[in-house]
Design an enzyme around this catalytic site. Structure first.
Site, PDB file in Angstrom:
ATOM      1  N   HIS A  33       0.826  -1.212   0.000  1.00 33.43           N
ATOM      2  CA  HIS A  33       0.000   0.000   0.000  1.00 33.43           C
ATOM      3  C   HIS A  33       0.861   1.263   0.000  1.00 33.43           C
ATOM      4  O   HIS A  33       2.046   1.244   0.350  1.00 33.43           O
ATOM      5  CB  HIS A  33      -0.910   0.000   1.230  1.00 33.43           C
ATOM      6  CG  HIS A  33      -0.147  -0.005   2.518  1.00 33.43           C
ATOM      7  ND1 HIS A  33       0.414   1.121   3.075  1.00 33.43           N
ATOM      8  CD2 HIS A  33       0.164  -1.035   3.354  1.00 33.43           C
ATOM      9  CE1 HIS A  33       1.031   0.802   4.201  1.00 33.43           C
ATOM     10  NE2 HIS A  33       0.900  -0.507   4.395  1.00 33.43           N
TER      11      HIS A  33
ATOM     12  N   GLU B 148      -2.290  -7.120   7.667  1.00 27.20           N
ATOM     13  CA  GLU B 148      -0.980  -7.027   8.314  1.00 27.20           C
ATOM     14  C   GLU B 148      -1.006  -7.733   9.670  1.00 27.20           C
ATOM     15  O   GLU B 148      -2.072  -8.019  10.240  1.00 27.20           O
ATOM     16  CB  GLU B 148      -0.596  -5.546   8.470  1.00 27.20           C
ATOM     17  CG  GLU B 148       0.766  -5.274   9.110  1.00 27.20           C
ATOM     18  CD  GLU B 148       1.936  -5.912   8.367  1.00 27.20           C
ATOM     19  OE1 GLU B 148       2.075  -7.154   8.452  1.00 27.20           O
ATOM     20  OE2 GLU B 148       2.710  -5.173   7.728  1.00 27.20           O
TER      21      GLU B 148
END
Length: 477
Positions: free
Chosen positions: A281, A357
């Site tokens: 990202h 994550e």
């Protein structure tokens, strides 16, 4: 018994943008001689790859029927063997995968209605073996780009296609092993003899085409819809059969699982891999400060820099034109990055929880120095042991690896042979690379991944993986 005329239809379709300017190509071939009997190609405007592939199939079957309009009545019985490099079309038309997308259902129905289903068989082939139809599709798209229609008289697709090599017949009905005919041919060649057959392996009505070699796993649970023109396969139980030994074993009722190919050894043709383009990202406010930012924290949005990085990544993938699907972590920074790319490519975004994550527990939002100051012993243990979780109930690297590997297996099964953009985080990307390399957990600390960087891993049908790119940031410059 009436005579049987056997034909081969090779078909393909393509879209430059998916969706984008699209076209199809199809060729009808005499199975016994390899002679090209008919060609068809057309520019169809803006469409997806899948729509173009189905249109190519329809054109090929229609052309085959037109060659022998009296087949099955006053003329010979017609048997058509379709060869395509679209696994989706082959599996759906063979009845092994359900057709879920509404755009595909009417196209599949049109294809199925052209000839009696019992007279048509389907086979997946690698793209390299489908060059004639592929060239026709590209000629059609080139014609559309220039504002004209494809013309058969101007086509050079057959000249550009490789010569067709004779293949042995499949042998008597009831020969259940997919590779048994090839095994017999190899044994005959070793004895100095040959086996008679047609130019192509054309299954008879009594012997249906074998199932695809790659096993297809159950669909993953996702929270967003599939991309336009794409569907997900239904579960099926299919074993891979490789080589003459496996063919013989299968014919006698036993199956042998092939050992993975490694190194420079000659490998069987496993088809196109599932290629995962791993996009980290874009930046958040926490990224330049190097703070722990996992799935247990504040779920920050992209910063202005991060949004610019996402836009640059989107432009990069639009120029490449290779991304067919997009899957994202559920966290906001990934969804925003994925959305920027999806909007540019005209694709939908699927969400997979396995791509989130690590949960860094009490370390969320802290810098490495702050964690060392407050939780020094815990940090030391975490760095030394992948089974140790961060302070306060976070996830260990071992737990994350288990979750990521499960996501990998789901996605490689769903997207076999396709190029998929996975928008995710540092730990999942490093984990996928580490597992592909069969490296130890400590390798996680030997990799650098910049914000909005690109890495690539390809996954093959025999279980092997190939790391093709790591931490590329050239698109951000």
């Amino acid at each position: 018994m009436s005579a049987v005329r056997r034909l081969v239809v090779e078909a393909d379709g393509g879209s430059r943008g998916n969706p984008g300017p699209a076209g199809y190509g199809a060729v009808v071939i005499d199975a016994a001689t390899g002679e090209t009997l008919a060609e068809a190609a057309e520019y169809i405007g803006v469409a997806t790859n899948n729509v173009a592939e189905y249109r190519g199939l329809i054109a090929g079957l229609t052309a085959a029927k037109a060659l022998f309009p009296d087949a099955g009545t006053t003329g010979p019985d017609l048997r058509v063997h379709v060869r395509m490099d679209s696994k989706l079309v082959v599996e759906q038309m063979s009845g092994r995968w359900k057709i879920k997308h509404p755009d595909m259902k009417p196209l599949a129905a049109r294809a199925a209605a052209i000839l009696p289903p019992s007279s048509v068989t389907y086979e997946w082939i690698p793209r390299a073996q489908n060059k004639h139809a592929d060239r026709l599709a590209n000629e059609a798209m080139d014609a559309g780009r220039d504002g004209r229609q494809w013309e058969a008289a101007a086509s050079t697709a057959e000249l550009d296609a490789p010569a067709r090599t004779p293949l042995p017949d499949r042998g008597p009905p009831g020969d259940a092993a997919a590779g048994a005919a090839k095994a017999r041919a190899a044994l005959a060649a070793a004895r100095g003899g040959t086996e008679a057959g047609t130019l192509f392996e054309v299954p008879t009505a009594e012997e249906p085409a074998p199932p695809a070699a790659e096993p297809v796993a159950p669909e993953p649970t996702t929270s967003e819809p599939t991309a336009p023109g794409s569907t997900a396969p239904e579960p099926t139980d299919v074993s891979a059969i490789a080589g003459a030994e496996a063919a013989a074993a299968s014919a006698s009722g036993s199956a042998t699982t092939p050992a993975p190919q490694v190194g420079w050894a000659a490998a069987p043709d496993l088809g196109a891999p599932a290629t995962f383009i791993l996009l980290r990202h874009g930046e958040t406010a926490l990224t330049p400060e190097k703070r722990f930012s996992g799935s247990g924290g504040t779920d920050p949005e992209l910063s202005a820099t991060g949004r610019d990085q996402a836009a640059r990544a989107a432009a990069h993938f639009a120029a490449l034109g290779t991304v067919q699907e997009i899957v994202s972590s559920p966290l906001r920074r990934c969804r925003e990055t994925a959305a920027a790319v999806a909007d540019r490519l005209g694709l939908e975004v699927r969400i997979d929880e396995g791509l989130r994550e690590t949960d860094f527990g009490a370390w969320e939002g802290l810098t490495f120095g702050e964690v060392r100051e407050r939780y020094g012993d815990d940090l030391t243990a975490w760095l030394a042991d992948p089974d140790t979780a961060p302070t306060g109930g976070g996830e260990s690297f071992t737990e994350v690896a288990t979750r990521v590997a499960a996501a990998r297996d789901r996605l490689t099964a769903r997207y076999a042979g396709r190029t998929v953009l996975l928008v995710t985080h540092v730990t999942p990307i490093k984990t996928l690379v580490r597992l592909a390399l069969e490296a130890p957990a400590q390798a996680m600390f030997r990799m650098e991944l910049s914000a909005a960087s690109i890495s690539t891993v390809a996954y093959y049908g025999d279980g092997n993986a190939s790391v093709r790119l790591l931490n590329d940031t050239s698109h951000l410059r």
